[in-house]
Scaffold this motif. Structure first.
Motif, short mmCIF file in Angstrom:
data_model
loop_
_atom_site.label_atom_id
_atom_site.label_comp_id
_atom_site.label_asym_id
_atom_site.label_seq_id
_atom_site.Cartn_x
_atom_site.Cartn_y
_atom_site.Cartn_z
N VAL A 34 10.71 6.14 -3.30
CA VAL A 34 10.01 5.09 -3.99
C VAL A 34 8.93 4.23 -3.15
O VAL A 34 9.56 3.58 -2.01
CB VAL A 34 10.86 3.92 -4.62
CG1 VAL A 34 10.19 3.29 -5.88
CG2 VAL A 34 12.11 4.86 -5.46
N ARG A 35 7.84 4.05 -3.73
CA ARG A 35 6.73 3.38 -2.96
C ARG A 35 6.26 2.38 -3.87
O ARG A 35 6.02 2.54 -5.30
CB ARG A 35 5.84 4.02 -2.22
CG ARG A 35 5.91 5.18 -1.38
CD ARG A 35 6.57 4.58 -0.11
NE ARG A 35 6.88 5.60 0.93
CZ ARG A 35 7.96 5.94 0.73
NH1 ARG A 35 9.24 5.81 0.22
NH2 ARG A 35 8.69 7.07 1.67
N PHE A 36 5.99 0.93 -3.48
CA PHE A 36 5.19 0.06 -4.31
C PHE A 36 3.78 0.15 -4.29
O PHE A 36 3.23 0.60 -3.63
CB PHE A 36 5.43 -1.31 -3.52
CG PHE A 36 4.76 -2.54 -4.23
CD1 PHE A 36 5.47 -3.21 -5.16
CD2 PHE A 36 3.31 -2.77 -3.94
CE1 PHE A 36 4.96 -4.32 -5.97
CE2 PHE A 36 2.75 -3.96 -4.54
CZ PHE A 36 3.50 -4.45 -5.41
N SER A 37 3.06 0.38 -5.66
CA SER A 37 1.87 0.12 -5.74
C SER A 37 1.07 -0.97 -6.22
O SER A 37 0.10 -1.49 -5.71
CB SER A 37 1.47 1.26 -6.85
OG SER A 37 1.70 2.66 -6.30
N GLU A 38 1.47 -1.62 -7.44
CA GLU A 38 0.92 -2.76 -7.94
C GLU A 38 1.93 -3.62 -8.72
O GLU A 38 2.92 -3.36 -9.14
CB GLU A 38 -0.25 -2.17 -8.90
CG GLU A 38 -1.37 -3.41 -9.39
CD GLU A 38 -2.27 -2.87 -10.23
OE1 GLU A 38 -2.42 -1.46 -10.28
OE2 GLU A 38 -2.85 -3.61 -11.01
N PHE A 39 1.71 -5.14 -8.85
CA PHE A 39 2.53 -5.94 -9.47
C PHE A 39 1.47 -6.86 -10.10
O PHE A 39 0.63 -7.53 -9.58
CB PHE A 39 3.25 -6.53 -8.51
CG PHE A 39 4.39 -7.60 -9.17
CD1 PHE A 39 5.75 -7.30 -8.84
CD2 PHE A 39 3.98 -8.81 -9.51
CE1 PHE A 39 6.63 -8.19 -9.27
CE2 PHE A 39 4.91 -9.63 -10.21
CZ PHE A 39 6.33 -9.52 -9.89
N ASN A 40 1.38 -6.94 -11.48
CA ASN A 40 0.64 -7.89 -12.28
C ASN A 40 1.27 -8.62 -13.27
O ASN A 40 2.27 -7.90 -13.95
CB ASN A 40 -0.80 -7.53 -12.31
CG ASN A 40 -0.72 -6.28 -13.39
OD1 ASN A 40 -0.23 -6.39 -14.64
ND2 ASN A 40 -1.29 -5.22 -12.95
N PHE A 41 0.78 -9.63 -13.93
CA PHE A 41 1.17 -10.23 -15.13
C PHE A 41 0.12 -10.34 -16.04
O PHE A 41 -1.13 -10.65 -15.73
CB PHE A 41 1.60 -12.04 -14.88
CG PHE A 41 2.68 -11.89 -13.88
CD1 PHE A 41 4.22 -11.36 -14.44
CD2 PHE A 41 2.74 -12.92 -12.94
CE1 PHE A 41 5.44 -11.49 -13.67
CE2 PHE A 41 4.10 -12.81 -12.05
CZ PHE A 41 5.28 -12.28 -12.56
N ARG A 42 0.61 -9.97 -17.37
CA ARG A 42 -0.54 -9.98 -18.53
C ARG A 42 -0.18 -10.71 -19.66
O ARG A 42 0.98 -10.84 -19.71
CB ARG A 42 -0.99 -8.56 -18.92
CG ARG A 42 -1.12 -7.72 -17.68
CD ARG A 42 -1.59 -6.30 -18.18
NE ARG A 42 -1.48 -5.37 -16.95
CZ ARG A 42 -1.94 -4.04 -16.99
NH1 ARG A 42 -2.58 -3.67 -18.30
NH2 ARG A 42 -1.88 -3.49 -15.85
N GLU A 43 -1.23 -11.15 -20.19
CA GLU A 43 -0.75 -12.06 -21.43
C GLU A 43 -1.81 -11.74 -22.64
O GLU A 43 -3.19 -11.93 -22.27
CB GLU A 43 -0.53 -13.69 -21.37
CG GLU A 43 -0.46 -14.38 -22.39
CD GLU A 43 -0.03 -15.80 -22.19
OE1 GLU A 43 -0.13 -16.18 -20.98
OE2 GLU A 43 0.20 -16.84 -23.13
#
Ligand SMILES: [Fe+2]
Length: 318
Positions: A128-137
């Protein structure tokens, strides 16, 4: 990539907006504490899975407080004020790279509830590799008429490799507020990940073609193969929704049933940056998890993680 809407025929537009076969049945929900294998199998068969109560009330409060705090402290990072980001004009707000400056979020990147299921889908934690992390509203008065069915990143070999799984990328959407009828809602077309267009999925799946909205409480997590067709269905235009989106990729070289050996999944974006504390983490397992660097990241590392280099990048402070 989707074609620009103005260039589409009537039939094509209808296809993008779905075929109206929206189910009222709730999808099965799996407990990530006791049903990792069952959840992983369901994902393999359907291209998505719903996991119950992944975040506890303290975490839900923490992340909502994070939204409130950072929208106040750094409104531009969220696209608030008069510079709403053009790439998310109709999709509400997004804080694209909160990990850069907030180590308090690090424990969420391999969350104890959803991560074991992600690892099982990819064939083990080391893949498993990390790609992206974001918050949305989608705040009040947003999330209307904005989104068509689409898939996210895909790789060209997905139609020819055997077996198809593990997928190339998957996204974990954690609900931070309750999602109920009237709220903008994430919706998937199960088993659509091996079709080129939604129309082909409609024709190929036949009776099995369904559009499945996922109504669930805050704390729920939906994992989906980025190749599956999905959208956000409109809410009533009043109710708000907050969601945390994290993308994972598959790492390592993987033999298949033929002589083809699958390379590690390519990078997801050309702009996403990993901060020094994660990219060069002293723990080798964590460093491997954050090892899928794009060329922007390579240049930032070469600069010694210099602020002016980061600030020159389009979303360096978003
Ligand atoms: Fe998407």
């Amino acid at each position: 990539m989707l074609k620009q809407q103005q260039n589409l025929s009537g039939d094509e537009k209808a296809a993008l907006q779905g075929f109206g076969r929206v189910t009222t049945d709730s999808p099965p929900v799996f407990d990530p504490g006791s049903a990792i294998e069952a959840a992983s199998s369901f994902f393999t068969a359907n291209g998505y899975v719903v996991l119950s109560a992944c975040l506890d009330p303290v975490e839900i409060d923490h992340l909502n407080e994070f939204y409130d705090r950072t929208q106040e402290e750094r409104p531009h990072a969220w696209g608030l004020r008069n510079d709403r980001k053009p790439h998310h004009q109709q999709q509400g707000l997004i804080f694209s790279q909160p990990l850069l400056d907030y180590p308090e979020l690090d424990p969420y990147t391999q969350h104890r509830s959803s991560f074991p299921v992600v690892a099982s889908i990819f064939g083990g934690e080391t893949h498993v590799r990390f790609s992206e992390f974001n918050f949305r509203e989608a705040p009040e008065n947003a999330g209307i008429g904005a989104m068509n069915f689409h898939h996210d990143a895909v790789s060209a070999d997905r139609f020819t490799r055997s077996p198809y799984m593990p997928c190339d990328w998957l996204c974990a959407i954690h609900y931070l507020t309750d999602v109920e009828p009237g709220t903008p809602v994430f919706c998937v077309v199960p088993k659509s990940n091996t079709y080129n267009t939604l129309k082909e999925a409609f024709e190929g799946l036949g009776e099995a073609y369904l559009e499945v909205p996922i109504y669930a409480a805050a704390g729920t997590c939906v994992l989906y193969d980025t190749a599956i067709f999905h959208t956000r269905l409109d809410g009533d235009g009043v109710r708000a929704r907050r969601t945390w989106h994290q993308y994972y990729a598959r790492g390592g070289w993987l033999p298949t049933d033929t002589r083809y050996v699958r390379p590690p999944t390519p990078v997801l974006t050309n702009w996403n940056l990993f901060p020094e504390r994660l990219a060069l983490h002293p723990d080798s397992k964590t460093k491997l998890f954050f090892s899928h660097w794009n060329t922007a990241q390579c240049e930032w590392v070469a600069s010694g993680f210099a602020d002016p280099i980061r600030e020159s990048m389009p979303r360096g402070n978003q």
